[in-house]
Design a protein around this motif. Sequence first.
Motif, PDB file in Angstrom:
ATOM      1  N   SER A 128      27.729  56.420  27.545  1.00 51.18           N
ATOM      2  CA  SER A 128      27.652  56.228  26.094  1.00 51.18           C
ATOM      3  C   SER A 128      27.352  54.779  25.719  1.00 51.18           C
ATOM      4  O   SER A 128      26.966  54.502  24.586  1.00 51.18           O
ATOM      5  N   GLY A 129      27.579  53.848  26.654  1.00 53.86           N
ATOM      6  CA  GLY A 129      27.254  52.455  26.367  1.00 53.86           C
ATOM      7  C   GLY A 129      28.434  51.537  26.147  1.00 53.86           C
ATOM      8  O   GLY A 129      28.259  50.414  25.662  1.00 53.86           O
ATOM      9  N   TYR A 130      29.647  51.985  26.497  1.00 49.85           N
ATOM     10  CA  TYR A 130      30.794  51.079  26.419  1.00 49.85           C
ATOM     11  C   TYR A 130      30.552  49.908  27.372  1.00 49.85           C
ATOM     12  O   TYR A 130      29.928  50.061  28.431  1.00 49.85           O
ATOM     13  N   ALA A 131      31.095  48.735  27.026  1.00 51.45           N
ATOM     14  CA  ALA A 131      30.914  47.549  27.867  1.00 51.45           C
ATOM     15  C   ALA A 131      31.608  47.712  29.214  1.00 51.45           C
ATOM     16  O   ALA A 131      31.081  47.283  30.248  1.00 51.45           O
ATOM     17  N   THR A 132      32.806  48.314  29.201  1.00 46.57           N
ATOM     18  CA  THR A 132      33.537  48.576  30.446  1.00 46.57           C
ATOM     19  C   THR A 132      34.214  49.934  30.342  1.00 46.57           C
ATOM     20  O   THR A 132      34.469  50.440  29.242  1.00 46.57           O
ATOM     21  N   ALA A 133      34.523  50.515  31.495  1.00 50.58           N
ATOM     22  CA  ALA A 133      35.271  51.773  31.554  1.00 50.58           C
ATOM     23  C   ALA A 133      36.111  51.750  32.821  1.00 50.58           C
ATOM     24  O   ALA A 133      35.566  51.665  33.927  1.00 50.58           O
ATOM     25  N   ASN A 134      37.425  51.774  32.657  1.00 46.38           N
ATOM     26  CA  ASN A 134      38.340  51.690  33.795  1.00 46.38           C
ATOM     27  C   ASN A 134      39.385  52.796  33.720  1.00 46.38           C
ATOM     28  O   ASN A 134      39.845  53.154  32.623  1.00 46.38           O
ATOM     29  N   ARG A 135      39.776  53.284  34.897  1.00 42.68           N
ATOM     30  CA  ARG A 135      40.801  54.319  34.988  1.00 42.68           C
ATOM     31  C   ARG A 135      41.997  53.761  35.740  1.00 42.68           C
ATOM     32  O   ARG A 135      41.846  53.180  36.810  1.00 42.68           O
ATOM     33  N   TYR A 136      43.188  53.917  35.167  1.00 40.95           N
ATOM     34  CA  TYR A 136      44.416  53.438  35.789  1.00 40.95           C
ATOM     35  C   TYR A 136      45.358  54.616  36.012  1.00 40.95           C
ATOM     36  O   TYR A 136      45.628  55.385  35.095  1.00 40.95           O
ATOM     37  N   VAL A 158      39.475  52.757  28.399  1.00 36.77           N
ATOM     38  CA  VAL A 158      40.530  52.802  29.408  1.00 36.77           C
ATOM     39  C   VAL A 158      41.069  54.223  29.481  1.00 36.77           C
ATOM     40  O   VAL A 158      41.508  54.776  28.466  1.00 36.77           O
ATOM     41  N   GLU A 159      41.014  54.810  30.656  1.00 38.05           N
ATOM     42  CA  GLU A 159      41.605  56.128  30.877  1.00 38.05           C
ATOM     43  C   GLU A 159      42.904  55.956  31.647  1.00 38.05           C
ATOM     44  O   GLU A 159      42.915  55.361  32.730  1.00 38.05           O
ATOM     45  N   LEU A 160      43.995  56.442  31.088  1.00 38.20           N
ATOM     46  CA  LEU A 160      45.292  56.366  31.740  1.00 38.20           C
ATOM     47  C   LEU A 160      45.673  57.740  32.278  1.00 38.20           C
ATOM     48  O   LEU A 160      45.672  58.727  31.529  1.00 38.20           O
TER      49      LEU A 160
END
Length: 200
Positions: A128-136, A158-160
């Motif tokens: 989608s174009g988010y600057a960052t995408a991280n999963r914790y 951020v996906e938790l």
Amino acid sequence: MSIQVIEACFVISKMRGENTIIVHTMSAMPMISAISPSPLNISSVPLMGGASGIGLGLAIAQPDRKVVVLDGDASLLMELGGMAQIGDEAPANLIHVVFNNNAQFGGVANLDRPGGAAFDFCAVAKASGYATANRYSALPDLIEGGPALIGTPGPHFVELEIATPPKFTRESPQPEFPDMQFERMGTEARAMMDALGVSK
């Protein structure tokens, strides 16, 4: 390994500054309201799926403030197109957090969420174009990686990985919602407008 909702909300409350707006829904809603009460908090119930859209609008309208959206996984799936809109608008001040407990609220029961654990929210955010995408999936990782997002341009995703709640049963039924649960969004919106000095 997974993160408890209350743990995540404590970390987020420590990250936020006094000028940060928080849009919250579903499992995060009662926790963040208790841990970090503020007139700059607004819930997205009963507007199911609307948290990311509200957050986007506030991020555009208040570019000098950080806006943190605490979304639910099933809620986000209801309005998944909102992620594409966030990518298009690219608000640098937006942090979009999804509490992924792999469950959805079905009126009188909590059910398995469509897509299951294999559904990749971070992949959607990146596309989608988010600057960052991280999963914790562990609290120490969130504690280490989360605060840096406040100081860097977004939008960030951020996906938790949140612990799956127990199923409601005949012996342990869904608690009844108080009337204020369905009135709070309007009350909170008016309080936020007062805090931001926005005319009604």
